[in-house]
Design a protein around this motif. Structure first.
Motif, PDB file in Angstrom:
ATOM      1  N   ASP A 151     -44.849  -3.666-170.641  1.00  0.00           N
ATOM      2  CA  ASP A 151     -45.346  -2.884-169.498  1.00  0.00           C
ATOM      3  C   ASP A 151     -46.842  -3.140-169.273  1.00  0.00           C
ATOM      4  O   ASP A 151     -47.296  -3.300-168.137  1.00  0.00           O
ATOM      5  CB  ASP A 151     -45.149  -1.378-169.737  1.00  0.00           C
ATOM      6  CG  ASP A 151     -43.693  -0.976-169.707  1.00  0.00           C
ATOM      7  OD1 ASP A 151     -42.874  -1.701-169.114  1.00  0.00           O
ATOM      8  OD2 ASP A 151     -43.360   0.075-170.293  1.00  0.00           O
ATOM      9  N   HIS A 158     -47.260  -6.682-167.985  1.00  0.00           N
ATOM     10  CA  HIS A 158     -46.709  -6.802-166.629  1.00  0.00           C
ATOM     11  C   HIS A 158     -47.643  -6.174-165.590  1.00  0.00           C
ATOM     12  O   HIS A 158     -47.668  -6.597-164.434  1.00  0.00           O
ATOM     13  CB  HIS A 158     -45.336  -6.123-166.587  1.00  0.00           C
ATOM     14  CG  HIS A 158     -44.634  -6.288-165.280  1.00  0.00           C
ATOM     15  ND1 HIS A 158     -44.238  -7.511-164.785  1.00  0.00           N
ATOM     16  CD2 HIS A 158     -44.272  -5.375-164.343  1.00  0.00           C
ATOM     17  CE1 HIS A 158     -43.661  -7.344-163.615  1.00  0.00           C
ATOM     18  NE2 HIS A 158     -43.666  -6.058-163.317  1.00  0.00           N
ATOM     19  N   HIS A 167     -37.143  -2.257-165.324  1.00  0.00           N
ATOM     20  CA  HIS A 167     -36.921  -3.650-165.743  1.00  0.00           C
ATOM     21  C   HIS A 167     -35.734  -3.789-166.679  1.00  0.00           C
ATOM     22  O   HIS A 167     -35.357  -4.897-167.038  1.00  0.00           O
ATOM     23  CB  HIS A 167     -38.172  -4.180-166.449  1.00  0.00           C
ATOM     24  CG  HIS A 167     -39.400  -4.100-165.601  1.00  0.00           C
ATOM     25  ND1 HIS A 167     -39.630  -4.967-164.555  1.00  0.00           N
ATOM     26  CD2 HIS A 167     -40.436  -3.240-165.614  1.00  0.00           C
ATOM     27  CE1 HIS A 167     -40.777  -4.649-163.970  1.00  0.00           C
ATOM     28  NE2 HIS A 167     -41.274  -3.595-164.597  1.00  0.00           N
ATOM     29  N   ASN A 194     -48.280  -2.068-160.498  1.00  0.00           N
ATOM     30  CA  ASN A 194     -47.260  -2.065-161.566  1.00  0.00           C
ATOM     31  C   ASN A 194     -47.677  -1.266-162.794  1.00  0.00           C
ATOM     32  O   ASN A 194     -47.399  -1.642-163.939  1.00  0.00           O
ATOM     33  CB  ASN A 194     -46.918  -3.506-161.984  1.00  0.00           C
ATOM     34  CG  ASN A 194     -45.896  -4.112-161.042  1.00  0.00           C
ATOM     35  OD1 ASN A 194     -44.946  -3.444-160.631  1.00  0.00           O
ATOM     36  ND2 ASN A 194     -46.095  -5.366-160.674  1.00  0.00           N
TER      37      ASN A 194
END
Ligand code: FES
Length: 266
Positions: free
Chosen positions: A164, A167, A78, A58
């Motif tokens: 980000d 995540h 997202h 990710n």
């Protein structure tokens, strides 16, 4: 060397372009070269529309965040995908114009490109080639005053960059992961916050329009903190250009398979 005062401007009129004998031209030259190299790199990768995401970990590069094009990998999008997938529209179309304008109108970058590109003036005590100085009181430079609004946009985008980076600690299979990419993303986002918060507009928002700091102790403390960071704004402007490019290039290299991510956990 004779000099007289120009009655219109009140400036000293000397026949030489400058009396400086040091290498005053080096700083604007390096600034122009650095800014052009960075912009060239950013434009090339922005329009490549590939190697921006590592699905397994990710990792999403800030140059493609938030990824809102129909061409984005769904796992990287997202915030929805609603921009047509055509080569001339960046995948991060929503954020890049604001980030570009935030930097373009930044007080430090203004100084940098006014000196290095516009030569207005190229250095202290060096005459500029323009006959008149109009400052930022007329169009188009009047638009520089919008900087405060781009600051608000930059805060929102820093929140997205933070999301980000956090995540990326969750791998595609849902488990925790930690790799060199995580550290690079995290370091970049911390420095992006430092640059954003050190903004002159932020300092003014925190401490402006107050008659008595003593009546606003919290704002005074925040203003003091921002003021200290503000003293490093130029350094942060350059450091974050570097960390943005390093982060982007690292993710591109892992995504393209040129290198493997150095894994620490998972
Ligand atoms: S003054 Fe540089 S970001 Fe606001």
């Amino acid at each position: 060397m004779s000099s007289t005062l120009d009655p219109a401007t009140g400036r000293a009129q000397i026949t030489a372009k400058t009396l400086r004998t040091d290498r005053w031209w080096l700083s604007p030259l390096l600034t122009a070269a650095g800014l052009m190299a960075w912009v060239l790199y950013a434009v090339i990768h922005t329009f490549m529309q590939k190697w921006y995401f590592v699905p397994e970990y990710n990792y999403l590069t800030p140059f493609y965040s938030p990824c809102v094009s129909l061409g984005c990998d769904p796992a990287a999008a997202h915030f929805g995908r609603f921009v047509p997938d055509v080569w001339w529209l960046p995948y991060a179309l929503v954020s890049l114009p604001f980030l570009g304008l935030f930097r373009f109108t930044c007080y430090y970058y203004r100084k940098a490109y006014y000196r290095s590109f516009w030569m207005s003036p190229p250095a202290c005590a060096v005459a500029e080639p323009h006959r008149r100085y109009t400052g930022e009181t007329r169009f188009p430079l009047l638009g520089q005053n919008l900087h405060r609004y781009f600051f608000y946009a930059a805060v929102i985008l820093s929140v997205i960059n933070t999301y980000d980076a956090l995540h990326a600690f969750v791998k595609a299979d849902g488990s925790f992961g930690l790799g060199l990419g995580n550290l690079i993303l995290l370091g970049n986002v911390i420095l992006l916050w430092a640059y954003t918060i050190s903004c002159h507009s932020c300092r003014s928002i925190m401490g402006g329009r107050l008659n008595h700091f003593s009546k606003h102790p919290v704002r005074y403390k925040i203003w003091g903190f921002v003021s200290r960071l503000n003293g490093k704004h130029q350094e942060l402007a350059w450091t974050t250009l570097a960390t943005l490019a390093i982060t982007d290039f690292y993710i591109m290299a892992v995504s393209a398979g040129w290198i493997s991510d150095l894994r620490i956990v998972g």
